[in-house]
Design a protein around this motif. Structure first.
Motif, short mmCIF file in Angstrom:
data_model
loop_
_atom_site.label_atom_id
_atom_site.label_comp_id
_atom_site.label_asym_id
_atom_site.label_seq_id
_atom_site.Cartn_x
_atom_site.Cartn_y
_atom_site.Cartn_z
N PRO A 45 12.23 -24.50 -23.69
CA PRO A 45 12.27 -25.67 -23.08
C PRO A 45 12.95 -26.43 -23.40
CG PRO A 45 10.06 -25.66 -24.01
CD PRO A 45 10.90 -24.06 -23.83
N PHE A 46 13.40 -26.71 -24.71
CA PHE A 46 14.83 -27.37 -25.35
C PHE A 46 16.08 -26.23 -25.22
CE2 PHE A 46 11.12 -28.89 -27.72
CZ PHE A 46 10.93 -29.70 -27.70
N ALA A 47 16.46 -25.76 -24.21
CA ALA A 47 17.27 -24.67 -24.06
C ALA A 47 18.87 -25.56 -24.15
CB ALA A 47 17.66 -24.81 -21.94
N GLY A 48 19.37 -27.09 -24.44
CA GLY A 48 20.93 -26.48 -25.29
C GLY A 48 21.96 -25.79 -25.03
N SER A 49 22.25 -25.07 -25.04
CA SER A 49 23.18 -24.46 -24.31
C SER A 49 23.12 -23.40 -23.27
CB SER A 49 24.73 -24.09 -26.02
OG SER A 49 23.87 -23.28 -26.62
N GLY A 50 21.61 -23.02 -23.77
CA GLY A 50 22.11 -22.22 -22.51
C GLY A 50 21.64 -20.37 -23.38
N SER A 51 21.48 -21.16 -24.45
CA SER A 51 20.90 -18.95 -25.06
C SER A 51 20.33 -18.74 -25.00
CB SER A 51 20.71 -19.31 -26.56
OG SER A 51 21.91 -20.15 -27.02
N THR A 52 18.48 -18.84 -24.76
CA THR A 52 17.27 -18.12 -24.04
C THR A 52 17.68 -17.46 -23.27
OG1 THR A 52 16.49 -18.90 -25.87
CG2 THR A 52 15.52 -17.89 -23.90
N LEU A 53 18.44 -18.59 -22.18
CA LEU A 53 18.90 -18.48 -20.40
C LEU A 53 19.81 -16.81 -21.15
CD1 LEU A 53 17.29 -20.45 -20.66
CD2 LEU A 53 18.00 -20.94 -18.32
N ALA A 54 20.86 -17.33 -21.59
CA ALA A 54 21.91 -16.56 -21.91
C ALA A 54 21.21 -14.96 -21.79
CB ALA A 54 23.17 -16.35 -22.71
N ALA A 55 20.73 -14.93 -23.62
CA ALA A 55 20.04 -13.23 -23.51
C ALA A 55 19.03 -12.75 -22.38
CB ALA A 55 19.42 -14.15 -25.15
N SER A 56 18.19 -13.72 -22.11
CA SER A 56 17.27 -13.14 -20.45
C SER A 56 18.54 -12.27 -20.14
CB SER A 56 16.43 -14.03 -20.29
OG SER A 56 15.67 -15.36 -21.23
N GLN A 57 18.92 -12.86 -19.33
CA GLN A 57 20.18 -12.21 -18.51
C GLN A 57 20.47 -11.32 -18.72
OE1 GLN A 57 20.23 -13.78 -15.75
NE2 GLN A 57 21.94 -13.80 -14.86
N GLY A 58 20.81 -11.50 -20.27
CA GLY A 58 21.02 -9.77 -20.74
C GLY A 58 20.19 -8.71 -20.72
N CYS A 59 18.67 -8.85 -20.76
CA CYS A 59 17.47 -8.32 -21.19
C CYS A 59 16.97 -7.74 -20.29
CB CYS A 59 17.01 -8.46 -22.49
SG CYS A 59 17.81 -8.77 -23.81
N GLY A 60 17.35 -8.52 -18.51
CA GLY A 60 16.88 -8.28 -18.00
C GLY A 60 15.50 -8.91 -17.47
N ARG A 61 15.29 -10.29 -17.91
CA ARG A 61 14.43 -11.23 -17.93
C ARG A 61 14.82 -12.43 -16.72
NH1 ARG A 61 13.98 -6.70 -21.20
NH2 ARG A 61 11.75 -5.89 -22.66
N PRO A 62 13.48 -12.95 -15.51
CA PRO A 62 14.75 -13.92 -15.60
C PRO A 62 13.64 -15.10 -16.17
CG PRO A 62 12.46 -12.98 -14.81
CD PRO A 62 12.81 -12.62 -15.36
N SER A 63 14.30 -15.91 -16.40
CA SER A 63 14.26 -16.96 -17.13
C SER A 63 14.31 -18.83 -16.28
CB SER A 63 15.21 -17.44 -18.38
OG SER A 63 16.74 -17.34 -17.96
N LEU A 64 13.93 -19.43 -17.48
CA LEU A 64 13.59 -21.40 -16.33
C LEU A 64 13.44 -22.15 -18.38
CD1 LEU A 64 13.32 -22.97 -14.70
CD2 LEU A 64 10.62 -22.66 -15.54
N GLY A 65 15.03 -23.10 -17.64
CA GLY A 65 14.92 -23.92 -19.05
C GLY A 65 15.28 -25.07 -19.49
N PHE A 66 14.67 -25.71 -19.24
CA PHE A 66 14.42 -27.47 -19.38
C PHE A 66 16.06 -28.13 -20.34
CE2 PHE A 66 9.76 -26.80 -18.99
CZ PHE A 66 10.26 -27.28 -17.24
N GLU A 67 15.92 -29.19 -19.73
CA GLU A 67 17.47 -29.74 -20.87
C GLU A 67 17.91 -31.16 -20.73
OE1 GLU A 67 18.96 -29.27 -24.37
OE2 GLU A 67 19.24 -31.14 -24.18
N VAL A 68 16.99 -32.18 -22.03
CA VAL A 68 17.64 -33.41 -20.98
C VAL A 68 19.41 -34.06 -20.83
CG1 VAL A 68 16.69 -34.71 -23.43
CG2 VAL A 68 15.96 -35.50 -21.63
N ARG A 69 19.73 -33.80 -21.38
CA ARG A 69 21.31 -34.37 -21.77
C ARG A 69 22.06 -33.50 -20.60
NH1 ARG A 69 23.77 -36.16 -27.04
NH2 ARG A 69 25.80 -35.75 -26.19
N PRO A 70 22.65 -34.09 -19.84
CA PRO A 70 23.37 -33.80 -18.66
C PRO A 70 24.48 -32.64 -18.83
CG PRO A 70 22.78 -36.33 -17.84
CD PRO A 70 22.13 -36.13 -19.41
N ASP A 71 24.99 -32.93 -19.96
CA ASP A 71 26.19 -32.36 -20.45
C ASP A 71 26.01 -31.76 -21.10
OD1 ASP A 71 25.23 -34.36 -22.44
OD2 ASP A 71 26.70 -34.21 -23.62
N TYR A 72 24.37 -31.59 -21.94
CA TYR A 72 24.42 -30.08 -21.99
C TYR A 72 24.21 -28.90 -21.12
CZ TYR A 72 23.72 -31.89 -27.03
OH TYR A 72 24.53 -32.26 -28.07
#
Ligand SMILES: C[S@@+](CC[C@H](N)C(=O)[O-])C[C@H]1O[C@@H](n2cnc3c(N)ncnc32)[C@H](O)[C@@H]1O
Length: 260
Positions: A214-241
């Motif tokens: 829920p604090f996805a920032g640069s998307g590290s958790t989503l990137a790691a999930s992708q590499g581990c074969g898990r679907p992922s969902l992120g929230f990040e409040v700043r449009p630039d991030y």
């Protein structure tokens, strides 16, 4: 390719839209209220109350056998402490059961002069049900064993897959700077390394299960999930991030997931 979704949202709005018991594993690091570019400082009681609100929401959306891994640093408590570990203030602010604290020893850091240089942050591992939770130890065993062939009564003493990695994880920070910048570095100021998140995801979820940050920032958790074969969902409040993270995720076939 596994799926991921990154929504540009305040996490409380994002979490409110999720059904109860819909997430298997949350891996995240919140703002520490220390004046980083992505936070508006709050009085300590307001900050703690805000943390309690989202911790309870994460509890609500977590499946009965799911978990939360929360990365926390330090903050100053005026007149009381210069660098108070956030786990001391947050560990019991939700109905989650605290399964374990893991020390992430990241080796390098700012050189302090009037105290010891900070070299670690903590990860709190929370589960919803202390009697039934996912823990795939064999998926994360450490092959660096000193005497792998040592036997007792003719049997190997050590698991051939390696040893339990323990509760102090020596994993370097994501570095920046000319010639020493990590390959996975993005312009985000508080990126955690893929290696930490990958160990958590492999140990505490199964392939195909949903991972949330829920604090996805640069998307590290989503990137790691992708590499581990898990679907992922992120929230990040700043449009630039969000833009930066989406760009990173779109290029996942690149070097960082090929293990270079
Ligand atoms: C510590 S950083 C997370 C960095 C992330 N772990 C990574 O590896 O890039 C916290 C992030 O939370 C975001 N944030 C702050 N307040 C938020 C809110 N109310 N809702 C959603 N995201 C928020 C910040 O913009 C920042 O990117």
């Amino acid at each position: 390719m596994m799926s991921y979704e990154l929504r540009c949202l305040d996490l409380l709005n994002g979490l409110a839209a999720l059904p109860a018991a819909s997430v298997d594993l949350t891996v995240t690091s919140p703002p520490y209220n220390i004046g980083k570019e992505y936070e508006s400082p709050r009085a300590l009681p307001d900050y703690l109350a805000w943390c309690e609100t989202w911790l309870r929401e994460i509890f609500r959306v977590t499946k009965p056998h799911g978990a939360l891994w929360l990365n926390l640093g330090y903050l100053e408590v005026a007149g009381r402490g210069r660098a108070v570990p956030l786990p001391y203030l947050l560990w019991d602010k939700s109905p989650f059961y605290l399964q374990q604290e893991v020390v992430w020893y990241y080796e390098a850091g700012v050189a302090a002069r009037k105290a010891f240089s900070p070299r670690n942050e903590k990860w709190l591992w929370f589960v919803k049900d202390p009697h039934k939770y996912t823990f795939n130890l064999d998926a994360v065993r450490d092959p660096d064993v000193k005497y792998p062939l040592q036997k007792k009564n003719g049997k190997l003493k050590c698991n051939p897959l390696g040893k339990n990695p323990g509760d102090v994880w020596r994993i370097p920070k994501v570095t920046s700077g000319a010639k020493r910048s990590s390959k996975e570095r993005t312009p985000h100021p508080a990126q955690f390394p893929l290696a930490v998140v990958e160990r958590i995801i492999r140990a505490c979820s199964n392939p195909g299960e949903l991972v949330l940050d829920p604090f996805a920032g640069s998307g590290s958790t989503l990137a790691a999930s992708q590499g581990c074969g898990r679907p992922s969902l992120g929230f990040e409040v700043r449009p630039d991030y969000v833009k930066m993270a989406r760009n990173r995720l779109e290029n996942l076939a690149g070097p960082e997931l090929r293990g270079n």
